[in-house]
Design a protein around this motif. Structure first.
Motif, PDB file in Angstrom:
ATOM      1  N   ALA A 234       0.866  -1.186   0.000  1.00 19.07           N
ATOM      2  CA  ALA A 234       0.000   0.000   0.000  1.00 19.07           C
ATOM      3  C   ALA A 234       0.894   1.225   0.000  1.00 19.07           C
ATOM      4  O   ALA A 234       1.916   1.253   0.690  1.00 19.07           O
ATOM      5  CB  ALA A 234      -0.924   0.013   1.211  1.00 19.07           C
TER       6      ALA A 234
ATOM      7  N   ASN B 239      -4.179   7.345   0.502  1.00 18.81           N
ATOM      8  CA  ASN B 239      -4.388   5.929   0.727  1.00 18.81           C
ATOM      9  C   ASN B 239      -4.070   5.573   2.187  1.00 18.81           C
ATOM     10  O   ASN B 239      -3.511   4.524   2.472  1.00 18.81           O
ATOM     11  CB  ASN B 239      -3.508   5.106  -0.220  1.00 18.81           C
TER      12      ASN B 239
ATOM     13  N   GLY C 285      -5.563   2.202   2.996  1.00 13.79           N
ATOM     14  CA  GLY C 285      -4.780   1.022   2.654  1.00 13.79           C
ATOM     15  C   GLY C 285      -3.623   0.796   3.603  1.00 13.79           C
ATOM     16  O   GLY C 285      -3.314  -0.341   3.975  1.00 13.79           O
TER      17      GLY C 285
ATOM     18  N   CYS D 259      -2.431  -5.555  -3.681  1.00 13.09           N
ATOM     19  CA  CYS D 259      -2.267  -4.110  -3.522  1.00 13.09           C
ATOM     20  C   CYS D 259      -3.520  -3.539  -2.860  1.00 13.09           C
ATOM     21  O   CYS D 259      -4.625  -3.671  -3.396  1.00 13.09           O
ATOM     22  CB  CYS D 259      -2.043  -3.476  -4.891  1.00 13.09           C
ATOM     23  N   LEU D 260      -3.351  -2.905  -1.702  1.00 17.01           N
ATOM     24  CA  LEU D 260      -4.466  -2.273  -1.006  1.00 17.01           C
ATOM     25  C   LEU D 260      -4.532  -0.819  -1.444  1.00 17.01           C
ATOM     26  O   LEU D 260      -3.719   0.006  -1.040  1.00 17.01           O
ATOM     27  CB  LEU D 260      -4.273  -2.366   0.516  1.00 17.01           C
ATOM     28  N   GLU D 261      -5.500  -0.506  -2.279  1.00 17.72           N
ATOM     29  CA  GLU D 261      -5.628   0.832  -2.853  1.00 17.72           C
ATOM     30  C   GLU D 261      -7.032   1.371  -2.586  1.00 17.72           C
ATOM     31  O   GLU D 261      -7.976   1.037  -3.298  1.00 17.72           O
ATOM     32  CB  GLU D 261      -5.362   0.788  -4.363  1.00 17.72           C
TER      33      GLU D 261
ATOM     34  N   THR E 228      -9.762  -2.927  -3.826  1.00 19.49           N
ATOM     35  CA  THR E 228     -10.113  -1.513  -3.842  1.00 19.49           C
ATOM     36  C   THR E 228     -11.609  -1.288  -3.677  1.00 19.49           C
ATOM     37  O   THR E 228     -12.431  -2.159  -4.008  1.00 19.49           O
ATOM     38  CB  THR E 228      -9.653  -0.874  -5.176  1.00 19.49           C
TER      39      THR E 228
END
Length: 319
Positions: free
Chosen positions: A112, A126, A129, A188-190, A278
């Motif tokens: 993130a 973000n 995230g 991916c933490l978006e 997301t």
């Protein structure tokens, strides 16, 4: 005409299956561990927004202080923490990487970005995230892992560095390849904090997608490219089994607007299996890249369920 209609119907069904990766039998519910504390998620978002503002690339000192804070939080969770410094636009920046489990060749990555576009609050984009990444570290503390798991807080995801070799995630992806690591999956933490039960709150890059997805923005999405059906199904199945939060997915070409707009793109470029998790960003959140992207606008209860789902996906990928 019957044959033509039948063929069109088959094409529509095939497109729906490939696009959405339906899982009619996701498996039984699993125990996702102790649920993250929604109040602590909010505290962490407020820390990032308040203590280190602004967090854009022109304020390298604030980014450095944020990196130290993230390293301290990762260490408190019991991770082996390292920093990955790099140079960009005449400044010094760093990724912060927290490692769990044995030092295996295969690695599961969750990332993130902690920088922000301009002098904006960046609560959903973000800090959400990054707060999820910190909560995930707490939930992995003491877990029995068969493979290495790296939680990576990235610098320089936002413009003017996006899609360049100077993105923090590009530096990380290249370093894994150079070290001979095999990425088993990158998550991916978006933006994971904006949810709405209001009709019409979910927008789409292509009008046709309205046929396949709900119009209420009350779900989380697992995004993959055309070659990523396998990793999307695995992550989606794990997340569905871990909580009652609705989980949708999409596999589509990277040129569909929004699908490649985060750190997972650098792992796609290395041909690694990667997904973005997301809330769909500007297709749902009207406060995206504005002064109104503030902590009080996020749904921390549903954010906690996202973290529970991601934790389960990591455990399954690390088996």
């Amino acid at each position: 005409m019957v044959w033509i209609v039948g063929a069109l119907a088959l094409l529509l069904v095939a497109g729906w299956v490939w696009l959405t990766q339906p899982l009619p039998f996701a498996g039984g519910r699993v125990e996702g561990g102790t649920a993250p504390d929604a109040e602590r998620l909010e505290v962490r978002v407020r820390d990032l927004v308040g203590r280190f503002h602004p967090r854009d690339y022109t304020h390298a000192g604030n980014l450095a202080r944020a990196a130290r804070f993230l390293g301290e939080e990762f260490r408190r969770a019991g991770a082996a923490v390292s920093e990955q410094p790099f140079q960009a636009a005449g400044g010094s920046y760093r990724n912060v990487i927290a490692a769990f489990g044995p030092d295996t060749r295969e690695v599961v990555v969750v990332g993130a970005h902690y920088d922000v576009a301009g002098e904006l609050p960046g609560a959903d984009d973000n800090a959400s995230g990054v707060a999820g990444l910190l909560e995930l570290a707490d939930r992995l503390s003491g877990a029995k892992l068969s493979r290495r798991v790296e939680l990576a807080a990235y610098a320089l995801e936002e413009m003017p560095f996006f899609s360049t070799s100077q993105m923090g995630s590009a530096v990380h992806a290249r370093s894994l390849k150079a070290a001979g690591r095999r990425v088993r999956g990158m998550l991916c933490l978006e933006m994971i904090g904006c949810f709405s039960d209001e009709a019409g709150s979910q927008q789409f890059p292509v009008p046709l997608l309205r046929l396949f997805y709900p119009g209420r923005g009350n779900f989380i999405v697992v995004v993959g490219n055309l070659g990523g059906a396998g990793i999307v199904r695995r992550v989606k199945r794990s997340m569905r089994r871990a909580s009652d939060l609705p989980v949708r997915s999409i596999n589509a070409p990277a040129f569909v607007p929004g699908l490649d707009l985060s750190d997972h793109v650098n792992f796609w470029r290395q041909r690694d299996p990667a997904v973005m998790i997301t809330d769909t960003a500007f297709y749902r959140n009207p406060r995206y890249h504005t002064e109104r992207d503030t902590p009080e606008t996020l749904d921390y209860g549903r954010m906690a369920k996202v973290v529970v789902g991601v934790r389960q996906a990591v455990l399954d990928l690390a088996e």
